[in-house]
Each structure stands twice: as structure tokens, then as C-alpha cells.
Design a protein around this motif. Sequence first.
Motif, PDB file in Angstrom:
ATOM      1  N   ALA A  10       0.779  -1.140  -0.065  1.00 21.34           N
ATOM      2  CA  ALA A  10      -0.102  -0.188   0.078  1.00 21.34           C
ATOM      3  C   ALA A  10       0.712   1.166  -0.081  1.00 21.34           C
ATOM      4  O   ALA A  10       0.714   2.167  -0.794  1.00 21.34           O
ATOM      5  N   TYR A 285      -7.843   8.078   2.909  1.00 14.44           N
ATOM      6  CA  TYR A 285      -8.326   7.156   1.801  1.00 14.44           C
ATOM      7  C   TYR A 285      -7.647   7.445   0.569  1.00 14.44           C
ATOM      8  O   TYR A 285      -7.590   8.786   0.232  1.00 14.44           O
ATOM      9  N   PHE A 308      -7.831   2.302  -1.333  1.00 19.91           N
ATOM     10  CA  PHE A 308      -6.698   1.973   0.003  1.00 19.91           C
ATOM     11  C   PHE A 308      -7.176   2.989   1.095  1.00 19.91           C
ATOM     12  O   PHE A 308      -7.297   3.963   1.058  1.00 19.91           O
ATOM     13  N   TRP A 322      -5.613  -1.225   7.698  1.00 18.32           N
ATOM     14  CA  TRP A 322      -5.472  -1.037   6.312  1.00 18.32           C
ATOM     15  C   TRP A 322      -6.431  -1.897   5.726  1.00 18.32           C
ATOM     16  O   TRP A 322      -6.517  -3.144   5.982  1.00 18.32           O
ATOM     17  N   VAL A 324      -8.336  -2.943   1.746  1.00 17.38           N
ATOM     18  CA  VAL A 324      -8.071  -2.639   0.026  1.00 17.38           C
ATOM     19  C   VAL A 324      -9.378  -3.060  -0.481  1.00 17.38           C
ATOM     20  O   VAL A 324     -10.202  -3.837   0.092  1.00 17.38           O
TER      21      VAL A 324
END
Length: 375
Positions: A10, A285, A308, A322, A324
Motif C-alpha cells: 500500500a 483514503y 486503499f 489498512w 483494500v
Amino acid sequence: MLRRGGVGLALLLLIGLISIALSAQTLAYTRKPDAKNGKTIYEGGCIACHGADGKGADEKLTEFKRPDTWPDFTRCDQTTPEPDSAWKAVVVNGGPYLGFSTIMPRFRDLLSNDQIDDVVAYLRTFCSSSHWPHGELNLPRAIVTEKAFPEKEVVWSTSVNASGAPGFETHVIHEQSFGSKGQLEVDVPWQFQNQDHSWDNHIGDITLGWKQVLYSNLQRGSILALQGGILPPTGSTKLGGAGTTTFEPFAAFDQLFRSNTWVQFQMGADLPHDTKKSPQSLFWYTALGQTIAEDHRLGRQWSPMVEFLAARDLEDGAKTDWDVMPEMQVTASRRQHIRVNVGVRTPITDTAGRSPQVYFYVLWDWAEGHFWNGW
Ligand code: HEC
């Protein structure tokens, strides 16, 4: 291992995105449209119906009854949210192409592609104010990341837990722009969760927000807005309500590149009044996507994107979560005022107790007509 891999991936992507943003190219046409030539074309082919002033020719002289959606090209509030491609689609293919009246003829056999670009550039000159952010910067809405452009839309968004305790959360979001740069937002969440084998349903913490565009520039493809939000504790604390009034400020920055690739950033904080009931937190974000339109960029739009999503409590030793979310937005109606989006949100760090979720929304851009019109 997976956790660290996820964060690394990320971060790498974020660095990549930021470097693209810094090297932002200027939006360029292969050929700059010529509004003066557009005026000549307008006077030849359009003036009889649309009038010299762009408001419409004298109704006694035109033979048709104006539809509700009749355009007054001098009304910046109605014209600036439209991207050039929407006007071009109607001029090339006629009104019915976007579910408008058959009285608006198609010009693809009479005018060349360049001439149509020129006349669209001339239509733009009827709105004489430069305060309005241009519709090109109204990027496709991601599921979580909020965008900078002020909207007139209603979104019905639902998420479903894909594993763990069964549960749904639905948000009904109303957004309404005021003037050239302001927008009011009301977001009412409804939660429906199975806890200890019994279903609980409750309204969540309602958001009332005001967004203000600070900067927008079509040539650079950039738009920046700030929003201030307040969430009174309307929700049940059992279902994740804060139990105290929360303030939610955020910044949203969107960048459009040539070739219709774009990135949207949203960064903000949740600041509960009583931090004993709910901790303060930060969120960051990013949505990265690409819009592909069928039929020489005039037809249905597909926007694959990936979000993300990072959030962290402001407490010592707190971890950053985190997630996705790959997703796909598509315009459903011919007028492109109804859009749907489906995505799967997967936690990549701190996965214990955080379930993957399937998200789905239906968006109605109500300024473009009734829900059932334009299909
Ligand atoms: C015979 C009359 C007529 C002529 C000629 C005509 N139009 Fe139109 N046009 C209409 C009508 C009627 C509508 C409204 C359609 C609706 O809202 O259902 C319209 C709608 C439009 C729209 C759509 C605006 C929106 O809300 O999205 C554009 C753009 C447009 N016309 C451009 C042109 C251009 C450029 C020309 C000349 C090349 C032209 N028109 C010639 C009747 C005409």
C-alpha cells in the motif's frame, strides 16, 4: 508476514500515486477547439431552436413544446456540472441517445468531429462566470472515499459482512450543492446485525456536513474541497455508535489525468466530544481508477478502481488498520444519471475481528431528471 507485505504494498502504491500527482500533466486536447468557429456553426444550425442568447428561441416561432429538461445555456448552475462529453454525445447522436427529446436532432452526418468540438466550446461561453468547478472534475464516486466535487445526488449504499457475525449496514446519503462551491450532505445509516443469535437493528450516527470547494482548475485537472461534519449520537453504542457527538473535518483532493485516469484522496479525523466514550481517530483514503467510455467515449462509462483505506485511533500503541477494495462503477441509465458500484473490502492488517465486506451502491444524479426517465 501478510500484514507487513500489505502495508509495504500500500505504501509503495501511495508513493507511486503521489509522484504521478506531482508530475500532473495539463489536460490537453489533440486540437484546441475554436469557439469562434463554433459561433458560426451555432448561428447556422442551432440558433433556430436554442436562440441567439442560448436560452432558447422565441417560443412562438419554434414549433415544439419545450421538455422539462430544456437547456438554458446561460444557467451556469445547470451547465457547468455537465462534462463536454455529455453535450457532445447529444450533438453527435441526437437527444434520444441520452434519453432526451427526439426534437434535438443528431448532427453526426452534417458536422465533423472538430466542428462539434468547436460548437460545444461555443456553448460553454454562454456561462460567463468562472467560479463554477467544471463537470469534467466530477469524477466517479468511490464507495468509501469522498470526492471534492459538489453534487446533487442521492446514494443508497449497503455493505454486508462476508464472514463472521452476519450484518448489514445501509447508508442513505443526500447531497445537494448550493451556489458554485458549497454542498450540504446528510448521511443516515441503518444497521442490522446479528449479535448472540438475535437480530438488532438501529439507526446509526447521522452525519450532517458542509463541503466547500477551495480550488478547482480544469487545465490542471485538480479540485480541492474541505468539509466540516457533525455526527450527533443518534446511533446505538451496541452497534458501534460513538455515544457522544463527533466532529468530522476532512479534506478531499481529486486529480484527473489525460486518458481519464484519476486519483482521489480524502484525509480527515473523527473527533468525539467525550473521548472516554469513543477515541479520536484519523483516516486516510485513496481511490485510484480509470474511466473507459464505450462508443468513442460518448457512451456507457465503466470505471474500475481500487481504494486503499487506512484508519488509526489517536491513542498510544494503536495500530493502523489498512483495507483494500477493488470495485467497478458503471453507468446504468442511458442518461448516465443512475450509476451502480460493487466492491469487496478486505482488511489487510489487523485482520482479527474485521470481516471482509461486500459493498454495493445505487447513485441517482437527480439534477439530470427523474429516476425513471432517461433509460
Ligand atoms: C429542432 C430544434 C433544435 C435544433 C436545430 C438544435 N437543438 Fe439542441 N436541443 C433541442 C431540444 C428540444 C433539446 C432538449 C432535449 C431534452 O431536454 O429532452 C436540445 C438539447 C440540446 C443539448 C442538451 C443539453 C443537456 O441538457 O444536456 C445540447 C448540448 C444541444 N441541444 C446542442 C445543440 C447544438 C450544438 C445544436 C446545433 C448544432 C442544436 N442543439 C440544435 C432542440 C434543437
